[in-house]
Design an enzyme around this catalytic site. Sequence first.
Site, PDB file in Angstrom:
ATOM      1  N   THR A 185       0.875  -1.170   0.000  1.00 26.22           N
ATOM      2  CA  THR A 185       0.000   0.000   0.000  1.00 26.22           C
ATOM      3  C   THR A 185       0.913   1.221   0.000  1.00 26.22           C
ATOM      4  O   THR A 185       1.999   1.197   0.580  1.00 26.22           O
ATOM      5  CB  THR A 185      -0.869   0.073   1.268  1.00 26.22           C
ATOM      6  OG1 THR A 185      -0.001   0.152   2.396  1.00 26.22           O
ATOM      7  CG2 THR A 185      -1.768  -1.136   1.398  1.00 26.22           C
ATOM      8  N   GLU A 329      -5.777  -4.072   0.006  1.00 27.88           N
ATOM      9  CA  GLU A 329      -5.953  -5.212   0.911  1.00 27.88           C
ATOM     10  C   GLU A 329      -7.117  -6.111   0.513  1.00 27.88           C
ATOM     11  O   GLU A 329      -7.378  -7.116   1.155  1.00 27.88           O
ATOM     12  CB  GLU A 329      -6.188  -4.699   2.344  1.00 27.88           C
ATOM     13  CG  GLU A 329      -4.979  -4.088   3.018  1.00 27.88           C
ATOM     14  CD  GLU A 329      -4.825  -2.586   2.762  1.00 27.88           C
ATOM     15  OE1 GLU A 329      -5.355  -2.090   1.736  1.00 27.88           O
ATOM     16  OE2 GLU A 329      -4.174  -1.912   3.581  1.00 27.88           O
ATOM     17  N   LYS A 440     -14.121  17.746  11.247  1.00 30.76           N
ATOM     18  CA  LYS A 440     -14.968  17.811  12.443  1.00 30.76           C
ATOM     19  C   LYS A 440     -15.131  19.265  12.853  1.00 30.76           C
ATOM     20  O   LYS A 440     -14.198  19.903  13.306  1.00 30.76           O
ATOM     21  CB  LYS A 440     -14.339  17.003  13.573  1.00 30.76           C
ATOM     22  CG  LYS A 440     -15.340  16.720  14.676  1.00 30.76           C
ATOM     23  CD  LYS A 440     -14.806  15.704  15.660  1.00 30.76           C
ATOM     24  CE  LYS A 440     -15.930  15.166  16.522  1.00 30.76           C
ATOM     25  NZ  LYS A 440     -15.450  14.221  17.514  1.00 30.76           N
ATOM     26  N   TRP A 445     -19.551  16.033  12.053  1.00 27.97           N
ATOM     27  CA  TRP A 445     -18.701  15.609  10.944  1.00 27.97           C
ATOM     28  C   TRP A 445     -19.176  16.184   9.606  1.00 27.97           C
ATOM     29  O   TRP A 445     -20.367  16.238   9.354  1.00 27.97           O
ATOM     30  CB  TRP A 445     -18.696  14.079  10.825  1.00 27.97           C
ATOM     31  CG  TRP A 445     -18.064  13.398  11.994  1.00 27.97           C
ATOM     32  CD1 TRP A 445     -18.708  12.667  12.942  1.00 27.97           C
ATOM     33  CD2 TRP A 445     -16.689  13.381  12.350  1.00 27.97           C
ATOM     34  NE1 TRP A 445     -17.813  12.185  13.861  1.00 27.97           N
ATOM     35  CE2 TRP A 445     -16.550  12.610  13.526  1.00 27.97           C
ATOM     36  CE3 TRP A 445     -15.520  13.952  11.796  1.00 27.97           C
ATOM     37  CZ2 TRP A 445     -15.334  12.389  14.154  1.00 27.97           C
ATOM     38  CZ3 TRP A 445     -14.306  13.719  12.428  1.00 27.97           C
ATOM     39  CH2 TRP A 445     -14.213  12.956  13.585  1.00 27.97           C
TER      40      TRP A 445
END
Length: 548
Positions: A185, A329, A440, A445
């Site tokens: 990754t 993944e 935030k 959010w």
Amino acid sequence: MQGMMMQRSLQISDILDYAAEAFPTAEIVSARTEGDIHRQTYGETRKRVAQLAHGLQRHGVKLGDRIATLAWNGYRHFELYYAISGIGAVCHTINPRLSAEQMIYIVNHAKDRMIFVDTTFVPILEALKDHFPEDMIYVVMTDRAHMPDTSLPGALCYEELLHGEPEEITWSEFDENTAAGLCYTSGTTGNPKGALYSHRSNVLHAMMIAVSLAGTFKEGNKVLPVVPLFHVNAWGLPYAGPLAGLTLVMPGPAMDGPSLFKLMDQEGVYSAWGVPTIWMGLLAEISAQGRKPNGFEDVVIGGSAAPRSMIEKFEKMDVSVGHAWGMTEMSPVGTHGMLPAHMDDWDMETRIDYKSKQGRRVFGVDLKIVDEDGNRMPHDGKAVGELFVRGNTVVSGYFENEEATAKALDAEGWFGTGDVASIDKNGFLTIQDRAKDLIKSGGEWISSIDLENAAMAHPAIANCAAIGVPHPRWDERPILVAVLAPGAEKPSIAEIREHLTEHFAKWQLPDDVVWLDVLPMTATGKVSKLNLRKELGDYVHPELRETA
Ligand code: AMP
């Protein structure tokens, strides 16, 4: 009671053997680094893969050895996928856009024995070679006539490695859980982490996507993986493509809009796969030419969120969009946005709304969203939580990395994606954000992806990113960082807020816009918010500027 069926191991070599036999006319068409277009059938490919496998064995490659590639999309890279895994070694694809430091880390961490490299990337390796083991074997992926002068010690020529080797091979059988591929990754923090795919996981992934994306996987369809073979198996196309009898059209190094348009037009590409930034270039060329490439009917967009305005443009030219979500993944496909048949007669706007979500899970991948305490949340389209996944194509840990492995799975054995999402009752996933990119403000959010998608519909904005910046009262406030569309006049922040106001509450609107010439990108073609934050290091929120 046990069933009474044979147990044969799932091996990647079976895919190519099958394609060579079942689809004699399907091809791999490659725009080569040498500058021409090259074609070969799967049958011809099978012979060259056999030669390459013998060549690898001649250099002592054995079960479990890691063999690296640093290459564009082309038939030689495809051959490496099959020859390396065919003899039980591990094909470690390296992203050439990684930093020198990351590349040194992964080659040494993987303990690569050989590196196959396209001529274009030879200078990268020349600069790094002193950091690699002295007995590393370098193979330049070209013929003798195109071999560059290189300081890579003992550099071999790919075509000479194959030359004279037998065109037949009997693949040895090994456990289907044997490692076949390795992809790191591009990790935004810390060292890259390796996802180690097995024969079983890659064969299952190929079957899963060929079934769940059946519209694309019809024998004879020409499919263009713009997504690189160096990034998560080009989303599985090098395996699922031959399995289904597709012709794969490999773009080589030229991935700008005009080059892609030309290649797609010449070859009659039906479906093209890649990240949103690539499609911005192609859409600009389509608009310049006033038509779409011949035969183009299907596009798979993934890797980062596809803006609604992009989906709309494609759909309105009768190019069906499959918005996909996945991860290194996950081999990588997790979800795909092909709409179910009962939505066929829904109006265009509602269909585009659904296509703007990240799609539904493919067969074999399970999804759950959980709250901060790990409790499952309902799939009602409203509850937002961290997304976890499980399935045969999801990693169970990271290669030689105990620390990261220990953190990868939850108590129920599900993999934590780090994405924050909702799932509606029809099973459609909506990625709100990477957990670390959520903004935030005053304890609430704000999804940076939502802001970006809506802002991208403004005609003066060519590309943008929304990020949170520190604010003493609200903790964080959103701002927009944008690139101006060619020839457009810079809109004011008030105009941009006005444009967004329909979709957001007032407190969710960005407080400022910062114009940049280009946005920093990650090695996989996504906007790098990490580097963007670094670039804006001395940025101060407008209210603080006024009080300063
Ligand atoms: P990588 O492993 O580099 O392919 O990155 C995987 C991450 O990319 C995911 O965890 C998501 O955060 C992001 N991603 C991939 N596809 C999408 C998508 N269609 N929409 C939003 N984010 C996406």
